[in-house]
Design a protein around this motif. Structure first.
Motif, PDB file in Angstrom:
ATOM      1  N   ASP A  11       0.826  -1.216   0.000  1.00  0.00           N
ATOM      2  CA  ASP A  11       0.000   0.000   0.000  1.00  0.00           C
ATOM      3  C   ASP A  11       0.861   1.268   0.000  1.00  0.00           C
ATOM      4  O   ASP A  11       1.810   1.380   0.779  1.00  0.00           O
ATOM      5  N   TYR A  12       0.497   2.227  -0.843  1.00  0.00           N
ATOM      6  CA  TYR A  12       1.111   3.550  -0.817  1.00  0.00           C
ATOM      7  C   TYR A  12       0.337   4.437   0.134  1.00  0.00           C
ATOM      8  O   TYR A  12      -0.900   4.336   0.231  1.00  0.00           O
ATOM      9  N   ASP A  13       1.054   5.311   0.830  1.00  0.00           N
ATOM     10  CA  ASP A  13       0.389   6.295   1.678  1.00  0.00           C
ATOM     11  C   ASP A  13       0.000   7.485   0.802  1.00  0.00           C
ATOM     12  O   ASP A  13       0.855   8.282   0.420  1.00  0.00           O
TER      13      ASP A  13
ATOM     14  N   ASP B 252       5.201  -6.463  -3.446  1.00  0.00           N
ATOM     15  CA  ASP B 252       4.552  -6.404  -4.764  1.00  0.00           C
ATOM     16  C   ASP B 252       3.095  -5.982  -4.584  1.00  0.00           C
ATOM     17  O   ASP B 252       2.523  -6.098  -3.497  1.00  0.00           O
ATOM     18  N   TYR B 253       2.511  -5.483  -5.648  1.00  0.00           N
ATOM     19  CA  TYR B 253       1.087  -5.130  -5.599  1.00  0.00           C
ATOM     20  C   TYR B 253       0.488  -5.276  -6.982  1.00  0.00           C
ATOM     21  O   TYR B 253       1.203  -5.371  -7.984  1.00  0.00           O
ATOM     22  N   TYR B 254      -0.821  -5.302  -7.034  1.00  0.00           N
ATOM     23  CA  TYR B 254      -1.525  -5.385  -8.306  1.00  0.00           C
ATOM     24  C   TYR B 254      -2.120  -4.026  -8.609  1.00  0.00           C
ATOM     25  O   TYR B 254      -2.877  -3.466  -7.810  1.00  0.00           O
TER      26      TYR B 254
ATOM     27  N   ARG C  33       0.545  -7.022 -12.097  1.00  0.00           N
ATOM     28  CA  ARG C  33       1.286  -7.244 -10.859  1.00  0.00           C
ATOM     29  C   ARG C  33       2.667  -6.634 -10.966  1.00  0.00           C
ATOM     30  O   ARG C  33       3.402  -6.940 -11.887  1.00  0.00           O
ATOM     31  N   ARG C  34       2.961  -5.740 -10.034  1.00  0.00           N
ATOM     32  CA  ARG C  34       4.255  -5.064 -10.032  1.00  0.00           C
ATOM     33  C   ARG C  34       5.208  -5.758  -9.069  1.00  0.00           C
ATOM     34  O   ARG C  34       4.880  -5.987  -7.900  1.00  0.00           O
ATOM     35  N   ALA C  35       6.382  -6.085  -9.569  1.00  0.00           N
ATOM     36  CA  ALA C  35       7.444  -6.562  -8.685  1.00  0.00           C
ATOM     37  C   ALA C  35       7.790  -5.455  -7.690  1.00  0.00           C
ATOM     38  O   ALA C  35       7.581  -4.274  -7.982  1.00  0.00           O
ATOM     39  N   PRO C  36       8.302  -5.828  -6.526  1.00  0.00           N
ATOM     40  CA  PRO C  36       8.685  -4.784  -5.566  1.00  0.00           C
ATOM     41  C   PRO C  36       9.649  -3.780  -6.205  1.00  0.00           C
ATOM     42  O   PRO C  36      10.597  -4.166  -6.900  1.00  0.00           O
ATOM     43  N   HIS C  37       9.395  -2.505  -5.972  1.00  0.00           N
ATOM     44  CA  HIS C  37      10.199  -1.448  -6.584  1.00  0.00           C
ATOM     45  C   HIS C  37      10.106  -0.186  -5.739  1.00  0.00           C
ATOM     46  O   HIS C  37       9.132   0.007  -4.995  1.00  0.00           O
ATOM     47  N   ILE C  38      11.100   0.649  -5.872  1.00  0.00           N
ATOM     48  CA  ILE C  38      11.128   1.955  -5.201  1.00  0.00           C
ATOM     49  C   ILE C  38      11.171   3.028  -6.282  1.00  0.00           C
ATOM     50  O   ILE C  38      12.059   3.028  -7.132  1.00  0.00           O
ATOM     51  N   HIS C  39      10.202   3.917  -6.267  1.00  0.00           N
ATOM     52  CA  HIS C  39      10.161   5.023  -7.226  1.00  0.00           C
ATOM     53  C   HIS C  39      11.191   6.077  -6.824  1.00  0.00           C
ATOM     54  O   HIS C  39      11.364   6.362  -5.635  1.00  0.00           O
ATOM     55  N   THR C  40      11.816   6.650  -7.827  1.00  0.00           N
ATOM     56  CA  THR C  40      12.913   7.579  -7.575  1.00  0.00           C
ATOM     57  C   THR C  40      12.920   8.698  -8.605  1.00  0.00           C
ATOM     58  O   THR C  40      12.609   8.463  -9.777  1.00  0.00           O
TER      59      THR C  40
HETATM   60 FE   LIG Z   1       4.771   1.683  -7.741  1.00  0.00          FE
END
Ligand SMILES: [Fe+2]
Length: 224
Positions: A114-116, A143-145, A150-157
């Motif tokens: 979950d994103y805040d 990961d999330y859908y 389905r997105r692999a775990p990732h950090i946005h930058t």
């Molecule tokens: Fe994302």
């Protein structure tokens, strides 16, 4: 916590961002990424020699929020159930000189995927040091859908040299990462957006905590 303080220099970064977006897109298409090679047995990943190739760009996604707090510490009581992750690295220009004062923005989802969107948990910005270095204490995202499957775990930058264009990208995790009982190899293989050149180099976990490294190579005002 108050997020009301935003310095003039921060505003000028954001203004420059919009102007620099076109050159970022052009540069990303031309860049050929050399994947950093990490020795999994080393106590700390060997710093790959700067290739001069710009770190590949990626989709920003819809969940970036401006005006994040300035912090290198994302771990709070609300996120401490996550698998801890400390990573560091250097921001280089395409001439391989370290970039001091580069703006780095990080945002990610939590241990539940979950994103805040109401607040700024697991969101923040910082500036690279005089040697170009940065550091972030956070957790491994799950990961999330979403709208891209389905997105692999990732950090946005986002990374931006003073006065330079904004690099927008996403950082990924090695196939052997262990967190939340998830199969990272399967998740990575199934992610339509993944770019393996943007994989964090991770050490084996110690005491339930990962350490890792990722160096950015970005265009600067003088090296477009
Ligand atoms: Fe994302």
């Amino acid at each position: 916590m108050s997020h009301a303080h935003h310095t003039p220099s921060r505003r000028s970064f954001i203004r420059t961002s919009a102007l620099g977006a076109t050159s970022v897109a052009i540069g990303a298409a031309a860049a050929t990424a050399a994947a950093p090679v990490a020795d999994a047995t080393a106590p700390w990943p060997v710093t790959p020699a700067c290739s001069g190739h710009e770190t590949p760009a990626a989709m920003e996604g819809p969940l970036f929020k401006p005006n994040s707090p300035e912090t290198t510490q994302f771990v709070t009581p609300g996120t401490s159930a996550g698998v801890l992750l400390d990573f560091t690295g250097v921001v280089y220009a395409t001439d391989c000189k370290p970039v001091s004062g580069a703006l780095l923005e990080f945002w990610q989802c939590d241990q539940n995927g979950d994103y805040d969107t109401a607040g700024f948990s697991l969101r923040g910005h910082q500036y690279s040091g005089a040697d170009g270095s940065y550091r972030l204490s956070t957790i491994v995202p799950r990961d999330y859908y979403g709208r891209w499957g389905r997105r692999a775990p990732h950090i946005h930058t986002q990374v931006q040299a003073p006065g330079g264009p904004v690099l927008v990208t996403q950082l990924y995790f090695p196939d052997n990462t262990q967190a939340y009982g998830r199969n990272f190899a399967e998740l990575n293989a199934g992610d339509a957006l993944i770019n393996r050149a943007c994989t964090l180099a991770l050490n084996p976990p110690r005491g339930g905590r990962y350490t890792g490294r990722f160096d950015f190579v970005i265009k600067t005002r003088g090296n477009l």
